[in-house]
Design an enzyme around this catalytic site. Structure first.
Site, short mmCIF file in Angstrom:
data_model
loop_
_atom_site.label_atom_id
_atom_site.label_comp_id
_atom_site.label_asym_id
_atom_site.label_seq_id
_atom_site.Cartn_x
_atom_site.Cartn_y
_atom_site.Cartn_z
N GLU A 52 0.80 -1.33 -0.10
CA GLU A 52 -0.04 0.08 0.09
C GLU A 52 0.83 1.19 0.11
O GLU A 52 0.68 1.96 0.78
CB GLU A 52 -0.88 0.01 1.31
CG GLU A 52 -1.80 -1.17 1.03
CD GLU A 52 -3.06 -1.08 2.39
OE1 GLU A 52 -2.90 -0.10 3.19
OE2 GLU A 52 -3.97 -1.88 2.27
N GLU A 76 -5.26 -8.78 0.92
CA GLU A 76 -5.81 -8.41 2.22
C GLU A 76 -7.31 -8.17 2.01
O GLU A 76 -7.65 -7.28 1.09
CB GLU A 76 -5.36 -7.25 2.81
CG GLU A 76 -3.69 -7.21 3.58
CD GLU A 76 -3.41 -5.86 4.10
OE1 GLU A 76 -4.40 -5.29 4.59
OE2 GLU A 76 -2.25 -5.67 4.14
C1 GBH Z 1 -4.66 -2.25 5.67
O1 GBH Z 1 -4.59 -0.80 5.32
C2 GBH Z 1 -3.01 -2.41 5.95
O2 GBH Z 1 -2.24 -3.17 5.11
C3 GBH Z 1 -2.94 -3.23 7.01
O3 GBH Z 1 -1.64 -3.12 7.68
C4 GBH Z 1 -4.32 -2.61 8.07
O4 GBH Z 1 -4.11 -3.42 9.50
C5 GBH Z 1 -5.42 -2.95 7.39
O5 GBH Z 1 -5.36 -2.48 6.30
C6 GBH Z 1 -6.69 -2.56 8.46
O6 GBH Z 1 -6.76 -1.31 8.36
O7 GBH Z 1 -8.81 6.41 6.43
O8 GBH Z 1 -7.54 7.97 5.47
O9 GBH Z 1 -6.85 5.62 5.70
C7 GBH Z 1 -5.93 -0.33 4.91
C8 GBH Z 1 -5.63 0.93 4.46
C9 GBH Z 1 -8.06 1.54 4.55
C10 GBH Z 1 -6.43 2.95 3.35
C11 GBH Z 1 -9.10 2.58 4.26
C12 GBH Z 1 -7.69 3.83 3.00
C13 GBH Z 1 -9.42 4.76 3.67
C14 GBH Z 1 -8.87 6.13 3.96
N1 GBH Z 1 -7.02 1.78 3.76
N2 GBH Z 1 -8.44 3.62 3.99
S1 GBH Z 1 -7.88 6.70 5.48
#
Ligand code: GBH
Length: 465
Positions: A165, A366
């Protein structure tokens, strides 16, 4: 109707080093940006850190046993860079290499294929001190580190995943400061985007230099599922803008060999992109074998004509050039993260990816959800409690079905990794959110199966839903 997955479909569980390992002072590990970030009061919701996490550093044999019982074929884990190169310009830290060798060998003995993420956000602090991902040098040091891994673990790794990511790394790390290193600088965020593209390409080259063409190489992107709320031109333009800055900034360089010129135009008030050097496009554009896709939720967007962003907007200020992108409040039943559930969007995105890159298989690296689990005491049960998580079971079923629907409609999807094997350190939210299919009692480190773990075991056994 039962859908049977292709014979060679890979089922796995996923974690990341800083979220599960703990033991941050052991084995000669250097500090990472997350150690630093967690030490600042206010950064982590419950004031915690990854210091102990799930103690997987010591308990990996038990966790591998759990995976055997689940019947999964693969474990997606990440290597902590600060364990491998513990000093700037320093030698390889043998204790760190030895640790992962033990883990990878134990996985081999258990018949579980490692899918190894080379960077899941724990940058050595000594590199952040020199500018981190906003500095081109970090990409070069990443290539050196990856060369060490390819050399040491060449015959032990099944799939190499260069980055996890990069969206989060660049925009949450350098854009809105929600993640380490906690900076608020859109120009730096875009420099980080570019240096991550470069780091990906350099890493693929380093792996191929050591292991040749037969090495299976991937990158994992959290492609945003942006959905225009209506067909009005301004809403479609908002989706286009969000897609460009969230997704195309990585897909273009990594898979097509160039940035869409619209990206430069849209961000020219932020940066002149002078960090892009001659030859970078060729470096970033390396042939890969699999695209990793992390999918959780969707973003419904509207254009400028609409009102201001809702309170708690997930994208607020993370990305530049989103002035005319309004993210609507999520609707329907929300997970404990406040994320909406829209499995149909997963089907649609998988089909889009396969249409655009027909020769590139996609793996869901994931997918999962956080909920308040129902925990009741039962002295006869292992760990002394019974855990029900009906919502996680429902989310799992719906999303595995969504993957099945995509395959049925012709998408080339080769695997599914549940996030996560265990409850773990959920970054800025600390231990307040649980994504595990297996519960962790953080007082005793007991692992307790949730209903979703049993359900996942059944899906894996049947290779069907
Ligand atoms: C993943 O990120 C990760 O790879 C992992 O490590 C983590 O534990 C898992 O998901 C659960 O969260 O709220 O601004 O981030 C997910 C990341 C989640 C990024 C939704 C974008 C929306 C915008 N994503 N997110 S923000």
């Amino acid at each position: 109707m039962t859908f049977v997955f292709p014979k060679d479909f890979t089922w796995g569980t996923a974690t990341a080093s800083y979220q599960v390992e703990g033991a941050i002072h052991e084995g000669g590990r250097a500090a990472s940006i997350w150690d630093t970030y967690c030490a600042v009061p206010g950064n982590i919701l419950d004031g915690s850190s990854g210091e102990y996490a799930c103690d997987q550093y010591h308990r990996y044999p038990e966790d591998i046993k759990l995976m055997q019982e689940l019947g999964v074929e693969s474990y997606r884990l990440s290597v902590a860079w600060p364990r491998i190169v513990a000093q700037y310009d320093g030698p390889v830290n043998q204790a760190g290499v030895d640790y992962y060798k033990r883990v990878l060998e134990a996985l081999r003995e258990a018949g579980i294929k490692p899918a190894v993420t080379l960077y899941h956000w724990d940058l050595p602090q000594y590199l952040e001190d020199r500018g981190g991902w906003a500095n081109r040098e970090t990409a070069l040091r990443f290539a050196d580190y990856v060369a060490v891994l390819a050399h040491e673990f060449g015959d032990l790794v099944d799939t190499w995943i260069t980055l996890n990511e990069p969206w989060c790394v660049a925009y949450l790390g350098y854009g809105n400061g929600a993640h380490a290193p906690g900076l608020h600088d859109h120009a730096k965020a875009l420099a980080a985007v570019h240096h991550l593209n470069l780091a990906h390409g350099l890493a693929v080259k380093a792996i191929r230099a050591e292991l040749g063409e037969q090495a299976k190489v991937a990158v994992t992107l959290n492609l945003a599922a942006n959905i225009a709320e209506t067909d009005a031109p301004e809403d479609l333009a908002a989706k286009r803008r969000a897609d460009l800055i969230a997704n195309e900034v990585f897909l273009g360089p990594m898979l097509d060999g160039a940035y869409d010129p619209e990206i430069f135009e849209a961000t020219k008030h932020v940066t002149d992109w002078s960090f892009v050097k001659d030859g970078d496009a060729e470096i970033a554009h390396q042939p890969i074998d699999v695209l990793g896709f992390n999918y959780y939720s969707t973003n419904h967007v509207r254009g400028c004509a609409a009102a201001a962003t809702f309170e708690g907007d997930r994208h607020a200020n993370a990305m530049p050039a989103q002035e005319c992108v309004e993210t609507l409040p999520p609707a329907g039943e929300l997970t404990a993260m406040g994320w909406n559930q829209e499995p149909e969007a997963l089907t649609a995105m998988l089909l889009e990816l396969s249409e655009r890159w027909p020769d590139l298989p996609v793996m869901i690296t994931e997918n999962g959800s956080a909920w308040e689990d129902e925990v009741s005491e039962d002295s006869a049960a292992p760990g002394g409690v019974i855990v029900h998580d009906p919502k996680r079971v429902a989310y799992l079923n719906a999303h595995v079905k969504a993957v099945a629907a995509a395959i049925e409609a012709g998408a080339n999807v080769t695997g599914y990794y549940a996030w996560s094997l265990l409850d773990n350190f959920e970054w800025a939210l600390g231990y307040t959110k649980r994504f595990g299919i297996i519960r962790v009692d953080y007082d005793t480190q007991a692992r307790i199966w949730k209903d979703s773990a049993f359900r996942f075991r059944d899906i894996v056994r049947a290779n069907a839903i």
